[in-house]
Design an enzyme around this catalytic site. Structure first.
Site, mmCIF file in Angstrom:
data_model
loop_
_atom_site.group_PDB
_atom_site.id
_atom_site.type_symbol
_atom_site.label_atom_id
_atom_site.label_comp_id
_atom_site.label_asym_id
_atom_site.label_seq_id
_atom_site.Cartn_x
_atom_site.Cartn_y
_atom_site.Cartn_z
ATOM 1 N N LYS A 229 0.830 -1.211 0.000
ATOM 2 C CA LYS A 229 0.000 0.000 0.000
ATOM 3 C C LYS A 229 0.861 1.257 0.000
ATOM 4 O O LYS A 229 0.666 2.173 -0.807
ATOM 5 C CB LYS A 229 -0.910 0.011 1.233
ATOM 6 C CG LYS A 229 -1.632 1.323 1.468
ATOM 7 C CD LYS A 229 -2.607 1.659 0.348
ATOM 8 C CE LYS A 229 -3.152 3.065 0.503
ATOM 9 N NZ LYS A 229 -4.059 3.435 -0.597
ATOM 10 N N CYS A 287 -2.527 11.149 0.229
ATOM 11 C CA CYS A 287 -1.912 9.830 -0.030
ATOM 12 C C CYS A 287 -0.432 9.986 -0.340
ATOM 13 O O CYS A 287 0.436 9.577 0.411
ATOM 14 C CB CYS A 287 -2.603 9.160 -1.213
ATOM 15 S SG CYS A 287 -4.350 9.010 -1.014
HETATM 16 N N1 SAJ Z 1 -0.141 14.979 -9.962
HETATM 17 C C1 SAJ Z 1 0.829 15.510 -10.811
HETATM 18 N N2 SAJ Z 1 1.120 14.859 -11.972
HETATM 19 C C2 SAJ Z 1 0.484 13.687 -12.297
HETATM 20 C C3 SAJ Z 1 -0.491 13.156 -11.420
HETATM 21 C C4 SAJ Z 1 -0.789 13.828 -10.256
HETATM 22 O O1 SAJ Z 1 1.413 16.563 -10.539
HETATM 23 O O2 SAJ Z 1 0.766 13.141 -13.362
HETATM 24 C C5 SAJ Z 1 -0.434 15.673 -8.713
HETATM 25 C C6 SAJ Z 1 -1.881 16.114 -8.620
HETATM 26 O O3 SAJ Z 1 -2.020 17.429 -9.120
HETATM 27 C C7 SAJ Z 1 -2.126 16.065 -7.115
HETATM 28 C C8 SAJ Z 1 -1.204 14.950 -6.619
HETATM 29 O O4 SAJ Z 1 -0.238 14.744 -7.643
HETATM 30 O O5 SAJ Z 1 -1.723 17.282 -6.510
HETATM 31 C C9 SAJ Z 1 -1.903 13.638 -6.303
HETATM 32 O O6 SAJ Z 1 -2.675 13.308 -7.415
HETATM 33 P P1 SAJ Z 1 -3.291 11.794 -7.572
HETATM 34 O O7 SAJ Z 1 -3.901 11.748 -8.932
HETATM 35 O O8 SAJ Z 1 -2.293 10.801 -7.193
HETATM 36 O O9 SAJ Z 1 -4.533 11.776 -6.555
HETATM 37 P P2 SAJ Z 1 -4.601 11.198 -5.083
HETATM 38 O O10 SAJ Z 1 -3.625 11.849 -4.193
HETATM 39 O O11 SAJ Z 1 -6.049 11.253 -4.723
HETATM 40 O O12 SAJ Z 1 -4.144 9.665 -5.237
HETATM 41 C C10 SAJ Z 1 -5.106 8.642 -5.141
HETATM 42 C C11 SAJ Z 1 -4.373 7.401 -4.654
HETATM 43 N N3 SAJ Z 1 -5.375 6.404 -4.349
HETATM 44 C C12 SAJ Z 1 -5.306 5.763 -3.149
HETATM 45 O O13 SAJ Z 1 -4.433 5.951 -2.335
HETATM 46 C C13 SAJ Z 1 -6.381 4.775 -2.902
HETATM 47 C C14 SAJ Z 1 -3.431 6.871 -5.704
HETATM 48 O O14 SAJ Z 1 -2.958 5.577 -5.288
HETATM 49 C C15 SAJ Z 1 -4.131 6.711 -7.032
HETATM 50 O O15 SAJ Z 1 -3.166 6.289 -8.000
HETATM 51 C C16 SAJ Z 1 -4.686 8.069 -7.443
HETATM 52 O O16 SAJ Z 1 -5.668 8.447 -6.435
HETATM 53 C C17 SAJ Z 1 -5.405 7.958 -8.797
HETATM 54 O O17 SAJ Z 1 -4.818 7.300 -9.672
HETATM 55 O O18 SAJ Z 1 -6.463 8.588 -8.936
#
Ligand code: SAJ
Length: 475
Positions: A229, A287
């Protein structure tokens, strides 16, 4: 022998879920909807901040914010069928065959990055005090590797006088849900199930199999489940840091990182992948900003004398965190440089900060990278007005409801979250609203067309846009 006690108890029929949040509520509703199970209790402390959830849930209403497809209907169905009810009476745990804990583990503070396990451990104690032989206990919260077989096991044994792996089953089955798709994620994602021993893994597999549709159970040890995880988020953070570093390199070399990304991403097939994510103004959320530090603490505790690693070198994963946390600082540098080109000092400059939430098209502001960016500007005497179509207020931050208000008289317009509303901003309209000859536009999420703004006399800066960041100013 645990297997004998479990066999005597028979198949799991009754379940308890501690923590009526965005993980526990859909989990409890899905357990209650499975024909194999006869009764599910949701346990919620009757505290001033969240006690109200008990009555809501018993009316079949969801206390969760935002759209969760299918959740309200499912809650009404299981409440009306008498298969689910919410209570603050933890003694009911004694009647149950299995209990899961989905209680959040936030950071105490950003400085020492130590998690606050107090709420989770209070839940564990509540379970321990009502533990009976043959029961299954599953931790779903994100925890530091070593917690299930360590502190959680010790607390349960101390409170109950029973022995894990002998009198009761204990496992870790981390949640992998994302807001807005809670039910779908639980049903369709594969479920990591890690017991402290084989019997516990089997019993936990029996608990989760009925709620999975296309997902399947992936069995392993409890510690391997904790590492899975935390590492799955660590790796996502690492991938983002890798493209953020490349964006900084491309800016320095005067090229467009998005051309390079397209080029690299074209290398496909025969199992070749590059998993290119997207550079941006920073990484926020609950996360990715903390799971790396759970993993690091886990290896420090569990692997303390065994870890063989290049001497004196920092963890690649922590370095990735530092690069991602640098991006808001880089955004500050781009803002300062752009204003300097317009002859505008930071002190007294009016900045329109567009997008406060940490994720595009979301209202979630947890650990938003926009906050450290704004702090840097305020420290330099800039006047920052924040607008976000999904966020109405935030403690200590002056937020305006409409983007036009933020743009009024702005020296710089800064796009921090990739909200779709910002894609259609019109350069001419913004320039008129700003009233400036050469307003600055800083694009943190590659949303706008640089040339459309440069043509209108803007001073443009974009993450990774080394090909545009030193453009000639159009008079
Ligand atoms: N971000 C970037 N570039 C990217 C992707 C994201 O800068 O290519 C930034 C986003 O702007 C944000 C942060 O990273 O500020 C996190 O974005 P995220 O898409 O990872 O969203 P989270 O934090 O909600 O991550 C969750 C996580 N899910 C769980 O823990 C159950 C992660 O494991 C998932 O991969 C992610 O959602 C998802 O894919 O939606």
């Amino acid at each position: 022998m645990l297997l004998d006690i479990i066999r005597k108890r028979g198949p799991i029929k009754t379940i308890g879920v501690l923590g009526m949040g965005y993980v526990g509520i859909p989990a409890a509703a899905l357990f209650a909807d499975a024909p194999q199970f006869t009764k599910v209790y949701g346990f919620q402390r009757d505290s001033p901040s969240s006690g109200y959830k008990i009555a809501m849930l018993n009316r079949g209403e969801s206390p969760l914010k935002g759209e969760e497809p299918g959740l309200e209907e499912l809650l009404k169905k299981v409440v009306d069928a008498g298969k689910f009810s919410c209570t603050s009476d933890f003694s009911k745990i004694r009647e149950l065959d299995a209990v899961t804990l989905s209680i959040q583990t936030p950071f105490l503070n950003k400085e020492d990055l130590l998690p606050d396990f107090s709420a989770l451990f209070e839940g564990v104690r509540n379970v321990g005090r009502n533990l009976t032989p043959g029961m299954l206990v599953v931790l779903e919260s994100t925890i530091t590797p070593g917690t299930t077989t360590g502190v959680a096991r010790e607390l349960l044994e101390k409170e109950s006088g029973l022995v894990a792996g002998k009198d009761f089953a204990l496992a870790h089955a981390p949640e992998r849900v994302m807001v807005g798709r809670l039910l779908r994620n639980i049903r369709e994602h594969d479920r990591i199930v890690g017991g402290i021993d084989e019997a516990s893994t089997q019993r936990a597999t029996e608990l989760y199999s009925p709620v999975l549709t296309i997902g399947k159970v992936i069995p392993m040890t409890a510690t391997a489940a904790e590492v899975t995880k935390t590492a799955e988020n660590t790796f996502r953070d690492l991938q983002i840091a890798a493209i953020n570093e490349l964006a900084l390199y491309c800016e320095a070399m005067g090229i467009n990182v998005y051309d390079v990304r397209t080029g690299i991403d074209s290398l496909k097939g025969e199992g070749i992948t590059r998993a290119m994510l997207w550079p941006g103004a920073g990484v926020g959320g609950h996360c990715l900003t903390k799971d790396t530090y759970h993993l690091e603490r886990g290896v420090q505790v569990l692997g303390k004398d065994e870890l063989d690693f290049p001497k004196g070198e920092p963890s690649l994963y922590v370095l990735a965190r530092r690069i991602n946390d640098f991006m808001p600082i880089h955004m500050f540098r781009l803002t300062k440089d752009a204003l300097a080109r317009a002859g505008t000092p930071l002190n007294g400059a009016k900045i329109a900060l567009l997008g406060w939430s940490f994720l595009a098209n979301s209202d979630d502001t947890r650990n938003t990278p926009a906050e450290p960016y704004r702090d840097l500007l305020v420290k330099e005497g800039a006047v920052v007005s924040v607008q976000d179509p999904y966020v109405a207020d935030y403690p200590g931050v002056a937020m305006v409801p409409f983007v036009e208000e933020a743009l009024e008289g702005a020296d710089a317009v800064v796009i921090f979250a990739g909200h779709h509303q910002y894609r259609t901003l019109d350069a001419k309209v913004i320039r008129n609203l700003s009233g400036k000859k050469h307003p600055a536009i800083i694009d943190g999420r590659n949303l706008v067309d640089p040339d459309a703004y440069i043509r209108e006399g803007f001073i443009y800066k974009g993450i990774g846009r080394g090909d545009k960041n030193s453009h000639v100013i159009v008079e």
